[in-house]
Design a protein around this motif. Sequence first.
Motif, PDB file in Angstrom:
ATOM      1  N   ASN A 214      35.879   9.677  62.866  1.00 55.02           N
ATOM      2  CA  ASN A 214      36.725   9.630  64.117  1.00 55.02           C
ATOM      3  C   ASN A 214      38.010   8.742  64.073  1.00 55.02           C
ATOM      4  OD1 ASN A 214      35.154  11.700  65.332  1.00 55.02           O
ATOM      5  ND2 ASN A 214      33.951  10.269  66.356  1.00 55.02           N
ATOM      6  N   ALA A 215      37.720   7.588  63.584  1.00 50.88           N
ATOM      7  CA  ALA A 215      38.690   6.574  63.483  1.00 50.88           C
ATOM      8  C   ALA A 215      39.947   6.870  62.552  1.00 50.88           C
ATOM      9  CB  ALA A 215      38.254   5.029  63.070  1.00 50.88           C
ATOM     10  N   MET A 216      39.338   7.736  61.541  1.00 51.62           N
ATOM     11  CA  MET A 216      40.463   8.188  60.495  1.00 51.62           C
ATOM     12  C   MET A 216      41.173   9.261  60.757  1.00 51.62           C
ATOM     13  SD  MET A 216      37.854   8.243  56.779  1.00 51.62           S
ATOM     14  CE  MET A 216      39.309   8.958  55.977  1.00 51.62           C
ATOM     15  N   ILE A 217      40.678  10.330  61.570  1.00 55.10           N
ATOM     16  CA  ILE A 217      41.204  11.074  62.149  1.00 55.10           C
ATOM     17  C   ILE A 217      42.282  11.046  63.150  1.00 55.10           C
ATOM     18  CG2 ILE A 217      40.958  13.251  63.613  1.00 55.10           C
ATOM     19  CD1 ILE A 217      38.197  13.811  62.371  1.00 55.10           C
ATOM     20  N   GLU A 218      42.041   9.856  64.000  1.00 55.17           N
ATOM     21  CA  GLU A 218      42.926   9.270  64.888  1.00 55.17           C
ATOM     22  C   GLU A 218      44.124   8.426  64.146  1.00 55.17           C
ATOM     23  OE1 GLU A 218      43.279   9.789  68.474  1.00 55.17           O
ATOM     24  OE2 GLU A 218      41.754  11.188  67.924  1.00 55.17           O
ATOM     25  N   ALA A 219      43.909   8.006  63.266  1.00 56.35           N
ATOM     26  CA  ALA A 219      44.642   7.365  62.240  1.00 56.35           C
ATOM     27  C   ALA A 219      45.769   8.335  61.563  1.00 56.35           C
ATOM     28  CB  ALA A 219      44.335   6.239  61.392  1.00 56.35           C
ATOM     29  N   LEU A 220      45.344   9.111  61.002  1.00 59.21           N
ATOM     30  CA  LEU A 220      45.927  10.317  60.413  1.00 59.21           C
ATOM     31  C   LEU A 220      46.861  10.950  61.156  1.00 59.21           C
ATOM     32  CD1 LEU A 220      43.203  11.797  58.201  1.00 59.21           C
ATOM     33  CD2 LEU A 220      45.323  10.418  57.228  1.00 59.21           C
ATOM     34  N   LYS A 221      46.452  11.461  62.532  1.00 54.90           N
ATOM     35  CA  LYS A 221      47.356  11.947  63.356  1.00 54.90           C
ATOM     36  C   LYS A 221      48.496  11.072  63.634  1.00 54.90           C
ATOM     37  CE  LYS A 221      43.887  14.616  66.036  1.00 54.90           C
ATOM     38  NZ  LYS A 221      43.171  14.704  67.533  1.00 54.90           N
ATOM     39  N   ASP A 222      48.237   9.791  63.758  1.00 58.84           N
ATOM     40  CA  ASP A 222      49.529   8.849  64.181  1.00 58.84           C
ATOM     41  C   ASP A 222      50.622   9.017  62.935  1.00 58.84           C
ATOM     42  OD1 ASP A 222      48.444   8.225  66.610  1.00 58.84           O
ATOM     43  OD2 ASP A 222      47.506   6.409  66.159  1.00 58.84           O
ATOM     44  N   ILE A 223      49.820   8.770  61.611  1.00 55.89           N
ATOM     45  CA  ILE A 223      50.545   8.563  60.554  1.00 55.89           C
ATOM     46  C   ILE A 223      51.401   9.698  60.408  1.00 55.89           C
ATOM     47  CG2 ILE A 223      50.747   8.398  58.171  1.00 55.89           C
ATOM     48  CD1 ILE A 223      48.055   6.597  58.365  1.00 55.89           C
ATOM     49  N   ARG A 224      50.628  11.342  60.451  1.00 61.51           N
ATOM     50  CA  ARG A 224      51.425  12.267  60.192  1.00 61.51           C
ATOM     51  C   ARG A 224      52.457  12.712  61.182  1.00 61.51           C
ATOM     52  NH1 ARG A 224      46.264  14.898  57.631  1.00 61.51           N
ATOM     53  NH2 ARG A 224      46.750  14.768  55.609  1.00 61.51           N
ATOM     54  N   SER A 225      52.437  12.416  62.318  1.00 60.43           N
ATOM     55  CA  SER A 225      53.567  12.449  63.583  1.00 60.43           C
ATOM     56  C   SER A 225      54.471  11.907  63.015  1.00 60.43           C
ATOM     57  CB  SER A 225      52.870  12.179  64.819  1.00 60.43           C
ATOM     58  OG  SER A 225      52.603  10.679  64.879  1.00 60.43           O
ATOM     59  N   ILE A 227      55.441  10.746  60.002  1.00 61.83           N
ATOM     60  CA  ILE A 227      56.156  11.296  58.975  1.00 61.83           C
ATOM     61  C   ILE A 227      57.021  12.305  59.264  1.00 61.83           C
ATOM     62  CG2 ILE A 227      55.426  13.058  56.929  1.00 61.83           C
ATOM     63  CD1 ILE A 227      52.841  11.286  56.533  1.00 61.83           C
ATOM     64  N   VAL A 228      56.533  13.471  60.017  1.00 63.67           N
ATOM     65  CA  VAL A 228      57.588  14.473  60.488  1.00 63.67           C
ATOM     66  C   VAL A 228      58.729  13.750  61.147  1.00 63.67           C
ATOM     67  CG1 VAL A 228      57.452  16.353  62.085  1.00 63.67           C
ATOM     68  CG2 VAL A 228      55.660  16.109  60.728  1.00 63.67           C
ATOM     69  N   SER A 229      58.665  12.803  62.106  1.00 59.62           N
ATOM     70  CA  SER A 229      59.685  12.377  62.851  1.00 59.62           C
ATOM     71  C   SER A 229      60.730  11.589  62.089  1.00 59.62           C
ATOM     72  CB  SER A 229      59.122  11.482  64.010  1.00 59.62           C
ATOM     73  OG  SER A 229      58.384  10.268  63.713  1.00 59.62           O
ATOM     74  N   ASN A 230      60.153  11.040  61.050  1.00 59.39           N
ATOM     75  CA  ASN A 230      60.901  10.313  60.091  1.00 59.39           C
ATOM     76  C   ASN A 230      61.708  11.142  59.005  1.00 59.39           C
ATOM     77  OD1 ASN A 230      61.290   7.124  60.817  1.00 59.39           O
ATOM     78  ND2 ASN A 230      59.167   7.873  61.462  1.00 59.39           N
TER      79      ASN A 230
END
Length: 385
Positions: A214-225, A227-230
């Motif tokens: 669960n902690a990994m999934i939340e972290a990956l969501k933040d990272i990937r959003s 990645i797209v925005s930058n």
Amino acid sequence: MTRFLELVISVLIVVVLFVVVGLFLPSRQHVTHMAETNHPVRQVYDTLNGFGRFGDWHPLRQHDPTVKYTVSGAPAGVGAQLDYNSWKPEIGKGTFLITESVEDEKVEFVTENQAYGTGKRHRITLEPRGKIVNITWRYDVDYGWNIFGRYAGLYLDRTVGDDMKRGLNNFTGLLATMPNYDYRALDVAVTELPPQNILFVSTSADRNITAVENAMIEALKDIRSNIVSNGLVETGGARLITTNFGTDKYTFDIAIPVARKDAAAEDEGDDASAEEEAPGDGSETQSEVQSETVAAPVVDLAPPAPLEGLKLPENVQLGVSYGGRVVTAPYTGHPAALPLIRDQLRSYAAAHGLQLQDRSIDEYLTEIEDTSAEEARFRVYWPIK
């Protein structure tokens, strides 16, 4: 004059008796000593089958802490050679050469040194008995017609034999300091990992697989959003980088290698050009083409060009991943077994004299949410010096 003649005759009689008795002494001698350990037989074999840990268990350094070792030949197994040189005349210089090696069964060394005898051979055999491995060390030497050597053979168990007992005690003591994990099922390799720009989140969770995922999934969501925005793209799988695998809490980083879209496109173009050029103009023979195909890729260890001007929230950070030598193995199965895979790599590194550094890295080759646990694929890395 009479007394002088009596002295000469007495000396001659002693010499004759010395020679005659020596001729009836064995021309060959051997000595055997045994020990046992509860460490896996593969770890025992690998520690013996090369010279990475030789200086940590062989008694030469106990006789002379300044003895010099030079390793050459094969990295392990048949053909691996160690030359030693000591300023102490009783040690002198010599060579150990591995001439026979059977995985998990035996390792044989041929020795050349200044001591009496020829055909000096050390054979160490391994015999697993349940969770115990019996280690048998046998030394053989041939003195031929060397009378002095035959007399020296009478004391073999007090000279070479004492060293063998000391060496076995050192060896089992060394094994006791190593992580006790059987890594026979792993396909372990030593290779290099290139440094890459990464976006990562430092987090922690209770030490159970559900909380960690669960902690990994939340972290990956933040990272990937971000990645797209930058305007970035992913250039590798998600990585779990262990900081502290505690009793109750697990602290780790979740990272994704990234690059700018234009840089990633250039890299893909370079790869495609290289593939098109690989077959050549038809003048290469099939064997030449095959040799080029299987050649190990050159890993660029230069730091990547920095990513500037990124807009990131407080919890998402920009960094550069570890680049350099690693011991690594693939793994397919439940992610709960990843700590065991890391420990098995530690055990492998200890047996081969590889010094770990930095933090372990688990690369996820399948998405956490898209693959059942039994089909999950990973590659585990541990940096080494």
